[in-house]
Design an enzyme around this catalytic site. Structure first.
Site, short mmCIF file in Angstrom:
data_model
loop_
_atom_site.label_atom_id
_atom_site.label_comp_id
_atom_site.label_asym_id
_atom_site.label_seq_id
_atom_site.Cartn_x
_atom_site.Cartn_y
_atom_site.Cartn_z
N GLN A 30 0.85 -1.20 0.00
CA GLN A 30 0.00 0.00 0.00
C GLN A 30 0.88 1.23 0.00
O GLN A 30 1.91 1.29 0.68
CB GLN A 30 -0.92 0.03 1.23
CG GLN A 30 -1.93 1.19 1.21
CD GLN A 30 -2.60 1.40 2.56
OE1 GLN A 30 -1.97 1.83 3.52
NE2 GLN A 30 -3.89 1.08 2.63
N ASP A 33 -1.32 5.49 2.48
CA ASP A 33 -2.54 5.12 3.20
C ASP A 33 -3.68 4.75 2.25
O ASP A 33 -4.86 4.94 2.56
CB ASP A 33 -2.99 6.24 4.14
CG ASP A 33 -1.99 6.50 5.25
OD1 ASP A 33 -1.16 5.60 5.51
OD2 ASP A 33 -2.02 7.59 5.84
N PRO A 45 5.45 4.57 1.27
CA PRO A 45 4.86 3.25 1.54
C PRO A 45 4.17 3.24 2.90
O PRO A 45 4.71 3.76 3.88
CB PRO A 45 6.08 2.32 1.51
CG PRO A 45 7.25 3.19 1.78
CD PRO A 45 6.92 4.53 1.21
N SER A 46 2.98 2.66 2.97
CA SER A 46 2.22 2.67 4.22
C SER A 46 1.81 1.28 4.69
O SER A 46 1.23 1.13 5.77
CB SER A 46 0.97 3.56 4.07
OG SER A 46 0.24 3.25 2.89
N CYS A 47 2.09 0.26 3.89
CA CYS A 47 1.90 -1.11 4.34
C CYS A 47 2.80 -2.00 3.49
O CYS A 47 3.03 -1.72 2.31
CB CYS A 47 0.44 -1.55 4.19
SG CYS A 47 0.10 -3.21 4.87
#
Length: 348
Positions: A30, A33, A45-47
């Site tokens: 991800q 967000d 990058p958020s995941c």
């Protein structure tokens, strides 16, 4: 191994997708967000799905045993929760994810693989008190402060494994044991680089809050240093500096093939410094402005680390108690000296 490439979609390029899955590297799942979903890369990058060797080393540090109940902070893809379920059984695993869409997708993925842990959508800093106490707690995101709720939800003697790092940078996985009411202590067991727990993201002020870069040196005091900015940019270097100067952060600009400018700022927005790296030079131009001499503070912190034999993460440890978060070297009695407090007052 950590460079992100273009996106890979299983239905479109299954061979490339499987190649990525079987590579010992982190995979971003991800961006921003969920706001960016296009090709290539988003902004932040958020995941991600962590690299397998990191996942396995953290689980090894967690040291689960049959019958243990585990709280996981950060469900992500669900892979780590699945491994815990395989080892301990579904009823002994609770996993908390702040992003509702990520949690939903992970839950569906887990069910498809016939795993059924309790997947909670919520603020990871709060843990999940309804099923406490836990024998083990593991965070798959980094923190700068261990939430008190995690400690409260742990059994006496429980083990907590979490990536931890100071504001300045540098990070390592801490393996901490609950030794008393509200007290944790233990060593760092290896370098890490995880996304920050969303509720603890740094959200640092921009350089424009300190100066107009076009007007640099903006009346700052100039000097020369023999300490190269390249000597303070390693991950463990940043860690050693950050734990001694807990309210300093850095940025880099004017990057060219043989040069760049390292900026230092204090969170109180009162001081800044710059150090210009030029390849092949023996001394480097420094400019400092404000109430504090940030470059000198950095030099002092780096010299302390150098004088201790340039220790790696494995010689550092962390204690969390009534004093806050105290980093130590070799033994809990050897607190790392704090050169500057969060208020900017020098501690000699």
């Amino acid at each position: 191994m950590n460079r992100q490439d273009d996106r890979v979609i299983r239905s479109e390029t299954p061979e490339s997708w499987w190649e990525a899955v079987w590579t010992d590297a982190p995979i971003t799942t991800q961006w921003d967000d969920g706001e960016y979903t296009g090709p290539g890369r988003g902004r932040t990058p958020s995941c991600s799905n962590s690299m397998p060797t990191m996942v396995f080393s953290m689980l090894a540090a967690l040291g689960v045993e049959a019958g243990h109940r585990v709280l996981e902070i950060g469900t992500g893809t669900g892979w780590n929760a699945a491994l815990l379920c395989h080892r301990l059984g579904d009823m002994n695993v609770v996993t908390v994810e702040v992003d509702a869409r990520i949690a939903s997708e992970a839950r569906a993925r887990l069910v498809a693989a016939d795993f059924h842990p309790k997947v909670i959508v919520g603020d990871g800093t709060r843990g999940y008190g309804k099923d406490a106490p836990y024998d083990r707690i593991i965070a798959t995101c980094s923190v700068g402060s261990i939430p008190s709720q995690w400690v409260d939800q742990a059994k006496p003697g429980a083990v907590l494994v979490a990536p931890w790092g100071p504001l300045y940078g540098g990070e390592a996985v801490a393996r901490l044991t609950v030794t008393g009411a509200g007290t944790l202590t233990g060593r760092f067991v290896g370098s890490s680089a995880f996304m920050r727990l969303r509720e603890q993201r740094k959200n640092l002020p921009p350089a424009s809050d300190f100066l107009d870069e076009d007007l640099w040196p903006a009346g700052g005091v100039e000097s020369r240093t023999t300490l190269s900015p390249d000597e303070v940019g390693g991950w463990v270097h940043m860690f050693a500096i950050g734990v001694q100067a807990p309210d300093i952060f850095c940025r880099v600009s004017d990057v060219e093939e043989d040069s760049y400018r390292l900026w230092l700022f204090d969170r109180g927005r009162r001081s800044w410094a710059s150090a210009d790296y030029v390849r092949g030079e023996a001394t480097f131009r420094v400019v400092q402005s404000g109430r504090r001499n940030l470059w000198h503070e950095l030099e002092t912190a780096w010299l302390w680390w150098d004088q201790q034999g340039r220790p790696g993460f494995d010689r550092f440890g962390l204690t969390v108690d009534h004093r806050g978060h105290v980093v130590w070297l070799d033994a809990p009695a050897n607190d790392v000296p704090i050169r500057v407090s969060a208020s900017g007052v020098r501690n000699e």
